[in-house]
Design an enzyme around this catalytic site. Sequence first.
Site, PDB file in Angstrom:
ATOM      1  CB  SER A  96      77.225 -35.116  -4.866  1.00  0.00           C
ATOM      2  OG  SER A  96      78.259 -35.525  -5.471  1.00  0.00           O
ATOM      3  CE  LYS A  97      74.543 -42.504  -8.499  1.00  0.00           C
ATOM      4  NZ  LYS A  97      75.440 -43.451  -9.085  1.00  0.00           N
ATOM      5  NE  ARG A  98      76.354 -34.536 -10.353  1.00  0.00           N
ATOM      6  CZ  ARG A  98      76.383 -33.396 -10.271  1.00  0.00           C
ATOM      7  NH1 ARG A  98      77.715 -32.294 -10.289  1.00  0.00           N
ATOM      8  NH2 ARG A  98      75.003 -32.897  -9.603  1.00  0.00           N
ATOM      9  CG  ASP A 111      79.206 -41.664  -9.933  1.00  0.00           C
ATOM     10  OD1 ASP A 111      79.260 -42.863  -9.278  1.00  0.00           O
ATOM     11  OD2 ASP A 111      78.072 -41.578 -10.608  1.00  0.00           O
TER      12      ASP A 111
END
Length: 505
Positions: free
Chosen positions: A262-264, A267
């Site tokens: 996921s994008k998380r 990050d």
Amino acid sequence: MTDNVRVRFAPSPTGPLHMGGVRTALFNYLFAKKYNGTFVLRIEDTDQTRYVANAEQYIIDSLEWCNIPFDEGPGKNEKFGPYRQSERKELYKQYADLLIEKGWAYYAFDTAEELDAHRKNHEENGKTFIYNWHNREKLQNSLALSEEEVTSKIAAGDKYVVRFKTPQDETLIMQDEIRGTIKIDTNTLDDKVLFKSDGMPTYHLANIVDDHLMEISHVIRGEEWLPSLPLHMLLYKAFGWDAPKFAHLPLILKPVGKGKLSKRDGDKLGFPVFPLEYTNEESGDVSRGYKEDGYFNDAFINMLAFLGWNPGTEQEIFSLEELVKTFDLARVSKSGAKFSPDKTKWFNQQYLQLKTDKELTDLYLPILEEKGINSDVDYTKKVVSLIKERAVFVADFWDLSSFFFENPTEYDAKAAKKQWKETTGALMTELTEVISNIEDFSIENAQTEIKGWITSKEIGFGKVMQPLRLSLVGKLAGPDLFEIMTMIGKETTLQRIKNAIEKLS
Ligand code: GLU
């Protein structure tokens, strides 16, 4: 079987294209090109509530950057257009009507509140509410109500959806090019909505109608669509159309832990999940992109190709043409593919080494210019050839080579403490004399003279070479010292040694 291959990438423009989406596009592209087929881009924008204005352009720009442009799509070879579902919306209603006529679909008038109440009720009893064969005749639809009731409801403008009438007591046997035979009991399926009360088709109806009308031969898409396969197969059957072949690609998994990337994760672990930088127009948030982070498009594509596919050999570096030749759906794995940020960097490093010094120089010159350094092309090329081996990104060049362009202003304190002894200043002053006396300052001459002098002094090489490196580079790193000296020239070499004596003695 692989005649007239037509595949499509069918993203919904709900935001930036995730690298998983790019992988799907890539596999479609490779498959199409392998069989001289056509790669279609279709924009599935029927869900107006999730529509994001700049997403379509982002998708197109991403495919361009990855060098996998579509052959047919919005604004390009519009043989089967339009390619935006929102521009085809008039078309779908007739297909919903056709299914109703054939007895494969029905009108359902249940309001959102009624359905919510059913769901709640079931939950309270520890059950899940499914709208299908077992209860459809007790609900508000054209199978349960009389014809008059239905006609008058429609005439009164009551809101309705069209639901698929999933057959009862059947075992569906389906083929997936990657997963093989899949069986499912139709009694476990629900009667999915095909047409919404806002006059728009759902994904399922629009997707099948368009794949049929656009003559798609193979549907290659992410594993998250596998649960929709039974309905899609049933829809083909209901319409009496030949179904395309299906291939569901494995998920891309997190680098650490379990589950889908996921994008998380990006990050948290510091890597991009999008091909290009993306600015969210509403929040102003900027998401990093592979391109802007300094990755080469061919390295990125090569890495993506290996997420779920492998050639069955040791070879890892594949140009796009080689990928087209080698790619095979039969070698796509069923199990999820773990994404590795380190492996991605490794690919970039490999591709950087494969670039010519000229190409790398062209990329480095603007960076130097930005730093106010107007460097000669041949000189820069030489620098690049000396340092590229240690670089993962072109952006690493400056740290690896700044001393070729400017005098060090600082010296690594730890190294200085260790290498610059009390006697070093005097030694280095002597060295400046040796260097001053070298007439033709070539690598060979410098090497012979300096090494000869060190030998005659009967001291270890390190006693001179380490402080010399510190003087010229500012730290104990960099390529061969004699290369550096002759590149920066005798005068600069002497100047730097003097600077170091002043600062470190
Ligand atoms: N619109 C769907 C998506 O956003 C397409 C799924 C499919 O390829 O059928 O991924």
